[in-house]
Design a protein around this motif. Structure first.
Motif, PDB file in Angstrom:
ATOM      1  N   HIS A 291       0.812  -1.225   0.000  1.00  0.00           N
ATOM      2  CA  HIS A 291       0.000   0.000   0.000  1.00  0.00           C
ATOM      3  C   HIS A 291       0.842   1.271   0.000  1.00  0.00           C
ATOM      4  CE1 HIS A 291       0.709  -0.819   4.280  1.00  0.00           C
ATOM      5  NE2 HIS A 291       0.691   0.489   4.413  1.00  0.00           N
ATOM      6  N   SER A 292       2.078   1.194   0.466  1.00  0.00           N
ATOM      7  CA  SER A 292       2.945   2.371   0.421  1.00  0.00           C
ATOM      8  C   SER A 292       3.763   2.330  -0.866  1.00  0.00           C
ATOM      9  CB  SER A 292       3.896   2.419   1.630  1.00  0.00           C
ATOM     10  OG  SER A 292       4.884   3.430   1.417  1.00  0.00           O
ATOM     11  N   HIS A 293       3.367   3.146  -1.830  1.00  0.00           N
ATOM     12  CA  HIS A 293       4.092   3.159  -3.104  1.00  0.00           C
ATOM     13  C   HIS A 293       5.535   3.627  -2.907  1.00  0.00           C
ATOM     14  CE1 HIS A 293       2.387   7.213  -2.712  1.00  0.00           C
ATOM     15  NE2 HIS A 293       3.427   7.628  -3.412  1.00  0.00           N
ATOM     16  N   LEU A 294       5.797   4.404  -1.864  1.00  0.00           N
ATOM     17  CA  LEU A 294       7.156   4.870  -1.585  1.00  0.00           C
ATOM     18  C   LEU A 294       8.049   3.709  -1.148  1.00  0.00           C
ATOM     19  CD1 LEU A 294       6.173   8.069   0.446  1.00  0.00           C
ATOM     20  CD2 LEU A 294       6.869   7.951  -1.975  1.00  0.00           C
ATOM     21  N   LEU A 295       7.545   2.894  -0.232  1.00  0.00           N
ATOM     22  CA  LEU A 295       8.298   1.724   0.214  1.00  0.00           C
ATOM     23  C   LEU A 295       8.438   0.726  -0.924  1.00  0.00           C
ATOM     24  CD1 LEU A 295       9.720   0.046   2.373  1.00  0.00           C
ATOM     25  CD2 LEU A 295       7.457  -0.658   3.211  1.00  0.00           C
ATOM     26  N   GLN A 296       7.379   0.539  -1.685  1.00  0.00           N
ATOM     27  CA  GLN A 296       7.416  -0.405  -2.809  1.00  0.00           C
ATOM     28  C   GLN A 296       8.489  -0.011  -3.822  1.00  0.00           C
ATOM     29  OE1 GLN A 296       5.110  -3.334  -3.283  1.00  0.00           O
ATOM     30  NE2 GLN A 296       7.019  -3.671  -4.378  1.00  0.00           N
ATOM     31  N   LYS A 297       8.587   1.266  -4.108  1.00  0.00           N
ATOM     32  CA  LYS A 297       9.569   1.758  -5.076  1.00  0.00           C
ATOM     33  C   LYS A 297      10.994   1.446  -4.613  1.00  0.00           C
ATOM     34  CE  LYS A 297      11.005   6.052  -7.304  1.00  0.00           C
ATOM     35  NZ  LYS A 297      10.792   7.493  -7.364  1.00  0.00           N
ATOM     36  N   ASP A 298      11.295   1.714  -3.344  1.00  0.00           N
ATOM     37  CA  ASP A 298      12.636   1.436  -2.840  1.00  0.00           C
ATOM     38  C   ASP A 298      12.896  -0.060  -2.686  1.00  0.00           C
ATOM     39  OD1 ASP A 298      13.504   4.014  -2.900  1.00  0.00           O
ATOM     40  OD2 ASP A 298      13.601   4.282  -0.723  1.00  0.00           O
ATOM     41  N   TRP A 299      11.865  -0.833  -2.386  1.00  0.00           N
ATOM     42  CA  TRP A 299      12.015  -2.289  -2.286  1.00  0.00           C
ATOM     43  C   TRP A 299      12.468  -2.856  -3.633  1.00  0.00           C
ATOM     44  CZ3 TRP A 299      11.569  -5.255   2.076  1.00  0.00           C
ATOM     45  CH2 TRP A 299      11.550  -6.647   1.903  1.00  0.00           C
ATOM     46  N   LYS A 300      11.913  -2.315  -4.711  1.00  0.00           N
ATOM     47  CA  LYS A 300      12.316  -2.754  -6.049  1.00  0.00           C
ATOM     48  C   LYS A 300      13.744  -2.326  -6.365  1.00  0.00           C
ATOM     49  CE  LYS A 300       9.148  -2.347  -9.361  1.00  0.00           C
ATOM     50  NZ  LYS A 300       8.022  -1.799 -10.150  1.00  0.00           N
ATOM     51  N   LYS A 301      14.145  -1.170  -5.855  1.00  0.00           N
ATOM     52  CA  LYS A 301      15.479  -0.632  -6.109  1.00  0.00           C
ATOM     53  C   LYS A 301      16.550  -1.382  -5.312  1.00  0.00           C
ATOM     54  CE  LYS A 301      18.018   3.744  -5.836  1.00  0.00           C
ATOM     55  NZ  LYS A 301      17.909   5.167  -5.484  1.00  0.00           N
ATOM     56  N   TYR A 302      16.232  -1.734  -4.078  1.00  0.00           N
ATOM     57  CA  TYR A 302      17.177  -2.409  -3.194  1.00  0.00           C
ATOM     58  C   TYR A 302      16.778  -3.879  -3.064  1.00  0.00           C
ATOM     59  CZ  TYR A 302      18.323   2.452  -2.102  1.00  0.00           C
ATOM     60  OH  TYR A 302      18.675   3.771  -2.192  1.00  0.00           O
ATOM     61  N   SER A 303      17.144  -4.515  -1.969  1.00  0.00           N
ATOM     62  CA  SER A 303      16.765  -5.910  -1.752  1.00  0.00           C
ATOM     63  C   SER A 303      16.330  -6.107  -0.307  1.00  0.00           C
ATOM     64  CB  SER A 303      17.951  -6.829  -2.060  1.00  0.00           C
ATOM     65  OG  SER A 303      18.937  -6.727  -1.041  1.00  0.00           O
ATOM     66  N   LEU A 304      15.802  -7.269  -0.008  1.00  0.00           N
ATOM     67  CA  LEU A 304      15.362  -7.603   1.341  1.00  0.00           C
ATOM     68  C   LEU A 304      16.474  -7.350   2.355  1.00  0.00           C
ATOM     69  CD1 LEU A 304      13.470  -8.950   3.444  1.00  0.00           C
ATOM     70  CD2 LEU A 304      14.348 -11.144   2.669  1.00  0.00           C
ATOM     71  N   ASN A 305      17.712  -7.678   1.993  1.00  0.00           N
ATOM     72  CA  ASN A 305      18.845  -7.510   2.907  1.00  0.00           C
ATOM     73  C   ASN A 305      19.160  -6.055   3.216  1.00  0.00           C
ATOM     74  OD1 ASN A 305      19.218 -10.268   3.119  1.00  0.00           O
ATOM     75  ND2 ASN A 305      20.564 -10.331   1.341  1.00  0.00           N
ATOM     76  N   ASP A 306      18.580  -5.122   2.462  1.00  0.00           N
ATOM     77  CA  ASP A 306      18.796  -3.699   2.699  1.00  0.00           C
ATOM     78  C   ASP A 306      17.776  -3.108   3.667  1.00  0.00           C
ATOM     79  OD1 ASP A 306      21.076  -3.263   0.993  1.00  0.00           O
ATOM     80  OD2 ASP A 306      19.717  -3.548  -0.704  1.00  0.00           O
ATOM     81  N   PHE A 307      16.891  -3.939   4.210  1.00  0.00           N
ATOM     82  CA  PHE A 307      15.858  -3.482   5.127  1.00  0.00           C
ATOM     83  C   PHE A 307      15.949  -4.243   6.446  1.00  0.00           C
ATOM     84  CE2 PHE A 307      14.370  -2.305   0.988  1.00  0.00           C
ATOM     85  CZ  PHE A 307      13.730  -1.090   1.181  1.00  0.00           C
ATOM     86  N   THR A 308      15.667  -3.542   7.527  1.00  0.00           N
ATOM     87  CA  THR A 308      15.599  -4.193   8.830  1.00  0.00           C
ATOM     88  C   THR A 308      14.191  -4.060   9.375  1.00  0.00           C
ATOM     89  OG1 THR A 308      16.245  -2.179  10.027  1.00  0.00           O
ATOM     90  CG2 THR A 308      18.018  -3.694   9.371  1.00  0.00           C
ATOM     91  N   PHE A 309      13.837  -4.976  10.247  1.00  0.00           N
ATOM     92  CA  PHE A 309      12.553  -4.957  10.929  1.00  0.00           C
ATOM     93  C   PHE A 309      12.834  -4.990  12.418  1.00  0.00           C
ATOM     94  CE2 PHE A 309       9.188  -7.207  13.161  1.00  0.00           C
ATOM     95  CZ  PHE A 309       8.081  -6.489  12.757  1.00  0.00           C
ATOM     96  N   GLU A 310      12.196  -4.089  13.152  1.00  0.00           N
ATOM     97  CA  GLU A 310      12.363  -4.115  14.602  1.00  0.00           C
ATOM     98  C   GLU A 310      11.068  -3.711  15.287  1.00  0.00           C
ATOM     99  OE1 GLU A 310      14.869  -0.972  16.409  1.00  0.00           O
ATOM    100  OE2 GLU A 310      14.888  -0.063  14.418  1.00  0.00           O
ATOM    101  N   VAL A 311      10.867  -4.268  16.461  1.00  0.00           N
ATOM    102  CA  VAL A 311       9.733  -3.883  17.288  1.00  0.00           C
ATOM    103  C   VAL A 311      10.178  -2.702  18.132  1.00  0.00           C
ATOM    104  CG1 VAL A 311       8.114  -4.605  19.072  1.00  0.00           C
ATOM    105  CG2 VAL A 311       8.842  -6.240  17.316  1.00  0.00           C
ATOM    106  N   LEU A 312       9.460  -1.603  18.008  1.00  0.00           N
ATOM    107  CA  LEU A 312       9.798  -0.390  18.757  1.00  0.00           C
ATOM    108  C   LEU A 312       9.235  -0.431  20.172  1.00  0.00           C
ATOM    109  CD1 LEU A 312       9.073   2.243  15.970  1.00  0.00           C
ATOM    110  CD2 LEU A 312      11.318   1.427  16.733  1.00  0.00           C
TER     111      LEU A 312
END
Length: 102
Positions: free
Chosen positions: A40-61
């Motif tokens: 739903h976030s076209h901004l995140l989707q755009k960068d996801w296509k540009k980079y890869s899964l390994n370029d993102f982190t997930f954390e519980v705040l």
């Protein structure tokens, strides 16, 4: 586990902040949506296509005990960030997003 989570792009520092009654299952849904180009976030989707899964982190705040507090606490986390640094397409958790690809 109910809580507030953050997806961070390690390359540019941009973040997506969200909340869920099951944060780890929600992360899996984000990855699935992003993989298939359906996020739903076209901004995140755009960068996801540009980079890869390994370029993102997930954390519980923050873990949240009461489900009814999720959106209020998520909003506090969003308010603590500068909007240009976020992938969130709306600044308010009380509005529902309809994002169009750019």
């Amino acid at each position: 586990m109910k809580g507030i989570y953050q997806i961070t792009n390690k390359q540019n520092g941009k973040k997506y902040i969200g909340s869920s009654t099951n944060v780890f299952k929600r992360w899996e849904q984000h990855v699935t949506d992003l993989h298939y180009g359906l996020h739903h976030s076209h901004l995140l989707q755009k960068d996801w296509k540009k980079y890869s899964l390994n370029d993102f982190t997930f954390e519980v705040l923050e873990y949240v005990d009461d489900k009814k507090d999720l959106l209020k606490i998520e909003q506090m986390w969003i308010d603590g960030e500068e909007m240009p640094n976020l992938y969130n397409v709306l600044t308010s958790t009380t509005m529902h997003s309809i994002s169009a690809p750019s």
